[in-house]
Motif scaffolding. Structure first.
Motif: not given
Lengths: 741, 231
Positions: B102, B105, B146-148, B166, B179, B181, B183, B186, B188
């Protein structure tokens, strides 16, 4: 001590003391003070700590009330009995100068300081508010200060886990170099579990807990007691650096120490750090305190006693441990990974004695340092400022009525002072602790008290244009408006805290503004039965180019007796009937309309009739309590047109339109934009029409039916008709588009 | 069911999670200090939101070394249910119980607001009381959500149906506008491949009663409680 300057009158003057004050110190001690003692006196007798130029005026404010458990000045913050065995501690404080110099840290440590004032009393902070003033956003410098301050407040409060739920933000040229950052905290404590800043037992151990002590913030209190200049930038070292994680540990540890009953007294090391906390406890308790500075936990090398005593390093507390409870005390500190050191003891004399490397470096009667006791108190010269005659002179009748009132409305409605401050509050965690029933964006924030059927309603407010134009009336309005705000949500206003932001009190015109504002505030507080429980004075809010408007910010506390009374500001259902409560008068002086359309800050502010105000508030609150009201919104900046638009769209995801019709003899621009006081917009269910109207009629409250909730647009007479989408776009996107440019 | 709310120094949604399980869902619930090393008596482990260790170094990076985390990892391997919310999700990715990371953002600001959340997988113990493709309204409050993950990890998440939530529009469209942040796709909230560890950035415990909103969060928390009744 070696490496210390020789103390003489010149050095005292450089410390901000007057010749007369220096002589008084020499007389009290019966000798020349040591360098450490001079430092101690200079901070304790600074405006920030001693209130020397404001105390006589502050004493005229009403400070009594049946719900007050602790009055103004007795403890770190006022304490209100809210029933069900709970008490609320709340207070507002400024951090203007540090924020003007270093916005992020200045604002962050401002939040940290006021939080400690509240939890040092044993109250868990449940809500934070921030009253902010900046110059106009077309200047890059102002945008820099605005974004830095908001981020500083957010990062600190968010990490601490205290929801930032409300506040107010205004942009006005006069705040250009000297922004105002006033932070307020509301905390809840069990009534029998209140901690005090006192010592009781000679011999009891004195501990310092929390962060280590460095050179940061030395003379912060003195820094706050002079005007800003280019040299202020060089005083960046006076701005402390915040560590919200340590504050969170300190918060939890402090509440646990109080709960476990291991402490005798506790005081936050705020302005003037170890000096103020130790001398205030000593003076108040009429006992002595002896400090061994060699034991202080330091973060910098070669610090001298003067620096250790004056450091304003953040996140520190002074604790007097109950004799025999030292082991449990230390265990709790260790659990929370907090540094703690025993730095002294309570003694049976009445002096503050400071030792370093086996030498006594200070020996001062504590009472001689205390505000309102040994510290000087002055009545400053005051003189009505000449500018008033000029600015108050406004003939509304000769003001041109705009040809296109629709365009005028849009110009007023899109003012950064009017539009949503969502860009600000979305950077704050306003929901943590799951009590935020009415979230930011409404008239006031509502925070429920778990385990009871009650809630608190709270708001900050001050329209400083009004105060500039008429300090007495303007300050009275600040109280009335913040009270109206909490009434809208279904709360009874019960008490206020104030943050008095003014210029240099040695200027007679500034002092006149201060005196007048205090007088107006006092009248309003007495009439509305909302005593002043404490607060903060911030003088010297001036720079070389600007002098801020006198800005006495009010932080209002209201109590909601029953959760079912909680009332929102926005319209709720199609078909609801909309009413204007109160009387609209030809009052455009100091209005947002006058500023945006006619480019003037002039005239007299609207007239506040305290008897009418009180009655309108009572009648409105009674209607809410009787279950007659669907939504309630205060009319303020921008007048009726703006207030109605807000009620349509304040609920962003469920906006509802209105076709408002109101016949009147007033000129169109007065009807739309007058900022007359003591008015509300209320919507009700149609079936309550008869009862609601009877209630108003029986109480002699003037009212007008404006229309029914419904549709996708908001129109007002034949002035204009705007789609809700268009209004929302302006309301919610204006500040983001300025800030993201 | 007995729930453990793990308290790290700097946790600040521990109280909210406790209230949700204890008072709203009426389940036996305890605060468990991060120095605890035995979680034998718990059926559910909650890693709450907040700023463990002040988020210093990197969110969740220090908390993963807390004594309790070794036990959390052990228990998760035995199938004990674990939910990490916000900072708790960050701790789960830092400790390797969930893939990815994470990050800051997209707009580099803390964001606190209600978002719409599409339930992409209701065949989990955490979501089975939600409707098929239901859109929930639940708040977020974070700077680093912000998921990666790598392309390979993403295709695995998708193949195993591990993407649980999502960010979407109110009518369920997954797009950039919805969305908050940045991610990837999307995301979540995700679940591990054995289905007992969920990480999510939004806060269901903040919207679990009507007084505070539409109580959509309760559907997630009740799903967990209900899954024990079914066993």
């Amino acid at each position: 001590m070696p490496n210390e300057p020789t103390v003489d009158l010149q050095l005292a003057i450089e410390h901000g003391l007057s010749e007369e004050e220096y002589e008084k110190i020499c007389k009290t001690l019966g000798r020349t003070p040591t360098y450490t003692e001079l430092g101690i006196y200079s901070v304790m007798w600074s405006e920030h700590c001693s209130y020397k130029n404001s105390l006589l005026q502050l004493k005229t404010l009403p400070r009594e009330g049946e719900k007050l458990l602790v009055g103004a000045g007795e403890e770190n913050a006022g304490l209100i009995d809210i029933g069900d065995g709970y008490a609320v501690a709340f207070k507002i404080e400024s951090h203007n100068h540090p924020s003007a110099v270093e916005p992020y840290q200045g604002a962050a440590t401002g939040v940290g300081g006021i939080m400690r004032d509240i939890f040092t009393m044993g109250a868990r902070p449940v809500a934070a508010l921030d009253s902010l003033r900046f110059g106009e956003l077309d200047k890059q410098k102002n945008r820099y200060l605005f974004s830095g301050v908001v981020k500083g407040i957010g990062d600190y409060g968010n990490c601490l886990g205290v929801p930032t739920v409300a506040g107010d933000v205004y942009f006005e040229e006069c705040y250009t170099d000297n922004c105002l950052v006033n932070a307020m905290t509301v905390g809840v404590a069990k009534k029998g579990r209140i901690a005090k800043a006192i010592a009781k037992t000679p011999g009891a151990a004195v501990y310092a807990i929390g962060s280590s002590t460095g050179r940061d913030g030395i003379h912060g209190a003195t820094f706050a007691s002079e005007e800003l200049s280019d040299e202020s930038e060089e005083k960046r070292s006076s701005v402390q650096v915040g560590d919200p994680f340590t504050e969170k540990l300190l918060l939890e540890a402090t509440l646990e120490l109080i709960k476990e009953d291991v402490i005798e007294g506790i005081q936050d090391m705020g302005a003037a750090g170890l000096t103020s906390s130790s001398s205030e406890i000593s003076a108040k308790s009429e006992l002595g305190i002896e400090l061994q500075l060699d034991n202080m936990h330091l973060r910098e090398k070669d610090m001298i006693p003067y620096e250790i005593m004056l450091s304003e390093s953040q996140e520190r507390m002074l604790v007097i441990c109950k004799p025999g409870k030292e082991e449990l005390f230390e265990e709790i500190c260790r659990k929370w990974d907090l540094d703690f050191t025993k730095i002294g003891k309570v003694t049976d004399d009445k002096n503050l004695k400071v030792f370093f490397k086996g030498e006594m470096v200070a020996d001062i009667p504590s009472a001689s340092l205390a505000a309102g006791e040994g510290a000087p108190v002055y009545e400053r010269e005051s003189k009505r400022p000449a500018y008033l005659d000029q600015v108050q002179n406004l003939n509304i009748d000769t003001l041109q009525v705009p040809e296109d009132i629709s365009a005028a409305f849009m110009k007023v409605f899109s003012s950064p002072n009017i539009v949503s401050k969502q860009w600000v509050y979305e950077q704050y965690d306003y929901m943590v602790r799951t009590n935020s029933v009415i979230q930011p964006g409404g008239d006031a924030a509502v925070v429920r008290i778990k385990g009871t059927n009650r809630a608190l309603s709270t708001k900050t407010d001050c329209n400083a244009r009004y105060v500039y134009l008429d300090p007495r009336m303007g300050a009275a309005i600040a109280v009335a408006e913040s009270a109206r705000n909490v009434v809208c949500t279904g709360a009874q206003p019960v008490a206020v805290t104030n943050c008095l932001n003014f210029g240099n009190p040695y200027k007679p015109e500034v002092f006149w503004q201060f005196k007048e504002a205090i007088a107006g505030m006092g009248e309003s507080c007495r009439s509305l039965e909302t005593p002043v429980t404490g607060g903060n004075v911030s003088f010297y809010n001036e720079s070389e180019s600007y002098q801020v408007y006198p800005t006495p910010v009010i932080g209002m506390l209201g109590i909601i007796d029953d959760l079912s009374h909680i009332t929102p500001a926005g319209f709720q259902e199609e078909g609801d009937l909309v009413y204007l409560i109160g009387k609209t008068l030809p009052e455009l002086g100091g209005s947002e309309y006058l500023k945006r359309i006619h480019n003037q800050v002039a005239g007299l502010p609207p007239h506040l009739d305290l008897e009418t105000e009180k009655k309108v508030q009572e009648v409105t609150l009674n209607a809410i309590r009787a279950g007659l009201v669907q939504s309630c919104h205060d009319l303020a900046d921008g007048g009726l047109a703006v207030g109605l638009a807000e009620s349509c769209i304040v609920n962003k995801n469920n906006s509802l339109g209105l076709k408002a019709q109101l016949t009147s003899d007033l000129p169109d621009h007065v009807l739309a934009f007058s900022e007359s006081q003591s008015r509300f917009i209320i919507s009700i269910l149609p079936e309550n029409k008869k009862e609601f109207e009877k209630h108003l009629f029986d109480n002699d409250i003037p009212f007008s039916h404006l229309g029914e909730v419904g549709g996708n647009s908001f129109s007002f007479n034949d002035f204009f008709d705007f789609s809700l989408e268009e209004l929302k776009e302006i309301y919610y996107s204006t500040i983001p588009s300025i800030m993201n440019q | 069911m007995r729930a453990a709310i793990i308290v790290f120094p700097g946790s600040n949604c521990d109280h909210d999670a406790y209230i949700a399980f204890k008072k709203i869902l009426d389940q036996p619930t305890d605060f468990v200090w991060h120095k605890e090393t035995n979680l034998d008596s718990y059926d559910l482990i909650v890693l709450p939101g907040g700023f463990s260790y002040g988020d210093y170094l990197r969110c969740g990076a220090i908390a993963r070394f807390s004594p309790v985390m070794k036990e959390v990892i052990e228990k998760s391997k035995l199938g004990v249910k674990v939910i990490g919310i916000c900072n708790g999700f960050q701790i789960l990715t830092e400790s390797g119980l969930l893939p990815g990371a994470l990050t800051m953002n997209k707009y580099r600001q803390f964001i606190c607001k209600d978002v719409n959340l599409k339930v992409e997988n209701r065949q989990t113990v955490f979501t089975h009381l939600c409707n098929e493709k239901e859109v929930l309204t639940i708040p977020i409050a974070h700077s680093e959500g912000n998921y990666y993950c790598s392309a390979e990890e993403l295709s695995q998440l998708e193949a195993n149906n591990q993407i649980v939530f999502r960010y979407s529009t109110p009518d369920g469209n997954i797009n950039t506008e919805a969305n908050p942040n940045g991610s990837i796709v999307n995301i979540a909230g995700i679940i591990n491949n054995t289905g007992n560890v969920l990480g999510m950035m939004p806060h269901p415990e903040r919207n679990a009663e009507h007084l505070l909103g539409n109580s959509d969060g309760k559907k997630i928390l009740s799903s967990i409680v209900d899954s024990f009744r079914r066993n």
